[in-house]
Design a protein around this motif. Structure first.
Motif, mmCIF file in Angstrom:
data_model
loop_
_atom_site.group_PDB
_atom_site.id
_atom_site.type_symbol
_atom_site.label_atom_id
_atom_site.label_comp_id
_atom_site.label_asym_id
_atom_site.label_seq_id
_atom_site.Cartn_x
_atom_site.Cartn_y
_atom_site.Cartn_z
ATOM 1 N N ARG A 204 0.819 -1.207 0.000
ATOM 2 C CA ARG A 204 0.000 0.000 0.000
ATOM 3 C C ARG A 204 0.856 1.262 0.000
ATOM 4 N N ARG A 205 2.097 1.166 0.473
ATOM 5 C CA ARG A 205 2.995 2.320 0.502
ATOM 6 C C ARG A 205 3.682 2.553 -0.844
ATOM 7 N N GLY A 206 3.629 1.579 -1.729
ATOM 8 C CA GLY A 206 4.360 1.700 -2.983
ATOM 9 C C GLY A 206 3.541 2.196 -4.148
ATOM 10 N N THR A 207 2.312 2.655 -3.926
ATOM 11 C CA THR A 207 1.480 3.110 -5.030
ATOM 12 C C THR A 207 0.611 4.274 -4.574
ATOM 13 N N ASP A 208 0.284 5.129 -5.536
ATOM 14 C CA ASP A 208 -0.642 6.240 -5.323
ATOM 15 C C ASP A 208 -1.893 6.091 -6.170
ATOM 16 N N LEU A 209 -2.049 4.961 -6.851
ATOM 17 C CA LEU A 209 -3.206 4.744 -7.712
ATOM 18 C C LEU A 209 -4.416 4.375 -6.850
ATOM 19 N N ILE A 210 -5.512 5.076 -7.059
ATOM 20 C CA ILE A 210 -6.699 4.852 -6.255
ATOM 21 C C ILE A 210 -7.265 3.459 -6.500
ATOM 22 N N GLU A 211 -7.294 3.033 -7.767
ATOM 23 C CA GLU A 211 -7.862 1.718 -8.075
ATOM 24 C C GLU A 211 -7.057 0.602 -7.408
ATOM 25 N N THR A 212 -5.736 0.751 -7.406
ATOM 26 C CA THR A 212 -4.901 -0.266 -6.769
ATOM 27 C C THR A 212 -5.115 -0.308 -5.267
ATOM 28 N N LEU A 213 -5.223 0.858 -4.632
ATOM 29 C CA LEU A 213 -5.443 0.896 -3.192
ATOM 30 C C LEU A 213 -6.820 0.350 -2.824
ATOM 31 N N ILE A 214 -7.814 0.591 -3.675
ATOM 32 C CA ILE A 214 -9.135 0.018 -3.425
ATOM 33 C C ILE A 214 -9.066 -1.511 -3.490
ATOM 34 N N GLY A 215 -8.285 -2.040 -4.432
ATOM 35 C CA GLY A 215 -8.094 -3.484 -4.495
ATOM 36 C C GLY A 215 -7.413 -4.031 -3.258
ATOM 37 N N TYR A 216 -6.403 -3.327 -2.757
ATOM 38 C CA TYR A 216 -5.749 -3.750 -1.513
ATOM 39 C C TYR A 216 -6.726 -3.701 -0.334
ATOM 40 N N HIS A 217 -7.581 -2.675 -0.318
ATOM 41 C CA HIS A 217 -8.561 -2.561 0.755
ATOM 42 C C HIS A 217 -9.553 -3.719 0.705
ATOM 43 N N ASP A 218 -9.993 -4.095 -0.497
ATOM 44 C CA ASP A 218 -10.895 -5.241 -0.634
ATOM 45 C C ASP A 218 -10.205 -6.534 -0.200
ATOM 46 N N THR A 219 -8.923 -6.655 -0.538
ATOM 47 C CA THR A 219 -8.184 -7.844 -0.099
ATOM 48 C C THR A 219 -8.096 -7.918 1.419
ATOM 49 N N MET A 220 -7.840 -6.772 2.050
ATOM 50 C CA MET A 220 -7.751 -6.759 3.514
ATOM 51 C C MET A 220 -9.103 -7.053 4.153
ATOM 52 N N LYS A 221 -10.196 -6.585 3.537
ATOM 53 C CA LYS A 221 -11.517 -6.913 4.061
ATOM 54 C C LYS A 221 -11.805 -8.404 3.936
ATOM 55 N N ALA A 222 -11.338 -8.999 2.844
ATOM 56 C CA ALA A 222 -11.515 -10.451 2.699
ATOM 57 C C ALA A 222 -10.723 -11.206 3.760
ATOM 58 N N LEU A 223 -9.520 -10.746 4.074
ATOM 59 C CA LEU A 223 -8.741 -11.379 5.138
ATOM 60 C C LEU A 223 -9.418 -11.223 6.494
ATOM 61 N N TRP A 224 -10.014 -10.061 6.725
ATOM 62 C CA TRP A 224 -10.704 -9.849 7.988
ATOM 63 C C TRP A 224 -11.937 -10.755 8.085
ATOM 64 N N ALA A 225 -12.641 -10.930 6.963
ATOM 65 C CA ALA A 225 -13.792 -11.834 6.974
ATOM 66 C C ALA A 225 -13.364 -13.278 7.227
ATOM 67 N N ARG A 226 -12.125 -13.624 6.841
ATOM 68 C CA ARG A 226 -11.640 -14.989 7.041
ATOM 69 C C ARG A 226 -11.366 -15.287 8.510
ATOM 70 N N VAL A 227 -10.852 -14.293 9.232
ATOM 71 C CA VAL A 227 -10.472 -14.532 10.633
ATOM 72 C C VAL A 227 -11.426 -13.891 11.620
ATOM 73 N N GLN A 228 -12.464 -13.225 11.141
ATOM 74 C CA GLN A 228 -13.376 -12.536 12.037
ATOM 75 C C GLN A 228 -14.080 -13.540 12.947
ATOM 76 N N PRO A 229 -14.078 -13.303 14.243
ATOM 77 C CA PRO A 229 -14.722 -14.265 15.157
ATOM 78 C C PRO A 229 -16.227 -14.273 14.971
#
Length: 430
Positions: A204-229
């Motif tokens: 996330r620190r290596g890019t300023d592209l909004i579309e790329t950061l939105i993709g990283y955010h979606d990936t992190m939400k998927a990881l949170w859904a995987r481990v969410q109690p």
């Protein structure tokens, strides 16, 4: 032979002289018209330095233009003056550290972009630089073209500010999710999820592209859904004691008749005990109420005071705020999807992630989303909101005090767009 249209668009090439392109000729003829603005020297310099990297100028050309503006006199940017720079190629090379070929490329790039107008010598040759005298045209570079580019520069500057705010918002959102994912992954012993979250944090620190950061955010939400109690009170929660037993303390608290005591001690005087008036300053009750200022979910009274049961559908919110259409996953989003879209929209209009998170805790996620929608719609309609982050925090404070009534703003937006959109649906809850 008559001149054709293609010949008029071709660059004017002269042996030993500067090649003039149609863009350079247009910038030169533009100086005869009155400029749209007369910015000061340091306003121009600060704007050039703050332009986003996406602005169509190379680093070399931008550095040369900044050095030229720095060397001009401040009074030359007044309305009746002309900002002009006179310098030999050797002087310009000394200012910027460029080679002669790199300097020529940068000058041509700035001239074709309309940032300056080259003024050559009497014989029209590029290398013959001479200082003009009274009644004679000066030779060098006229920076008056920046006055004609000023509105476009301001637009680019505002676009860059919005992009930086959105990038910072998405990075903070990813970092906030990463903290939650890391804690739960360590509790479950899921090392693969923790490593994937750490990888997204680095990317996330290596890019300023909004579309790329939105993709990283979606990936992190998927990881949170995987481990969410998953909370299952019937199986996981222990047997709770009766409510009466839970509320029975080991020692009774101070009642209303016994106030808090303060002791003022002086070695030369006897002890003096001052009893605070119990009915005037009950500190225990105040401390109990302090924990209820920011509830995790808004109470019914708070929600009613903010929206007052405004019957807004997803179609209504997408109509008053078209920017949500590109951020929603479906054409008829529910409240959760509207909240996710408003979260991304808040970063686009300049609201910080911490302010958005505070608004969600204090008002509720959907109510905070409605506040963002109202702000974005007002900005689209031309209203000036100079500090969106502070504006949103002020709305949150008003909501906590019970003086924020968003239904009034929503009805006003509905009436404003009633002529452009005849049938605005507000009959069902989203």
């Amino acid at each position: 032979m008559p001149q054709t249209h293609n010949d008029a668009l071709c660059p004017i090439r002269r042996r030993g002289k500067r090649t003039l392109t149609p863009a350079m000729l247009q910038a030169r003829d533009e100086l005869l018209d009155p400029p749209p603005a007369y910015p000061e020297k340091y306003a121009v310099l600060n704007t050039l330095r703050a332009l986003p990297r996406s602005f169509p100028l190379t680093r070399t050309a931008r550095g040369l233009l900044e050095r030229m503006v720095e060397k001009t006199r401040p009074e030359s940017w007044d309305a009746l003056e002309t900002p002009f720079i006179y310098a030999h190629n050797a002087t310009l090379m000394g200012w910027t550290g460029l080679s002669l070929s790199a300097l020529r490329r940068a000058v041509r790039e700035l001239a074709e972009a309309g940032m300056l107008v080259p003024c050559d010598g009497r014989n029209g040759q590029r290398g013959r630089r001479w200082q003009g005298q009274d009644g004679m045209s000066q030779v060098g570079f006229s920076l008056a073209s920046l006055r004609y580019r000023w509105p476009a520069l301001q637009t680019e500057l505002e676009s860059g500010r919005r992009q930086r705010a959105e990038v910072a918002f998405l990075r903070d959102a990813i970092a906030d999710l990463n903290e939650q994912v890391r804690v739960e992954a360590e509790r479950l012993g899921d090392e693969a999820t923790a490593l994937e979250a750490a990888r997204v944090m680095r990317l996330r620190r290596g890019t300023d592209l909004i579309e790329t950061l939105i993709g990283y955010h979606d990936t992190m939400k998927a990881l949170w859904a995987r481990v969410q109690p998953v909370e299952n009170p019937a199986e996981n929660s222990p047997i709770k004691a009766p409510k009466s037993a839970q509320c029975t303390p080991e020692m009774a608290p101070m009642d209303v008749q016994s106030g808090t005591h303060y002791t003022e001690r002086n070695n030369k005087k006897p002890k003096e005990v001052v009893v605070v008036a119990p009915d005037g300053r009950n500190r225990i009750e105040i401390m109990r109420r302090e924990g209820q200022v920011f509830p995790s979910e808004p109470s019914e009274g708070l929600e009613a005071s903010i929206l007052r049961g405004f019957p807004g559908t997803s179609t209504f919110f997408l109509t008053v705020c078209p920017a949500l259409r590109d951020l929603c996953a479906s054409a008829t989003p529910d409240r959760a999807q509207l909240g996710d879209a408003a979260e991304l929209l808040s970063g686009q209009i300049g609201i910080g992630y911490q302010s958005w998170k505070t608004g969600c805790i204090a008002l509720g996620r959907f109510e905070a989303a409605v506040a963002v929608i109202v702000m974005a719609t007002r900005k689209d309609q031309g209203e000036q909101i100079r500090h969106p982050d502070a504006y949103f925090r002020a709305l949150v404070e008003r909501g906590v005090r019970g003086t924020l009534h968003l239904d009034r703003s929503l009805y006003a937006l509905k009436d404003t767009l009633a002529q452009a959109v005849p049938h605005v649906e507000v009959s069902k809850n989203p």
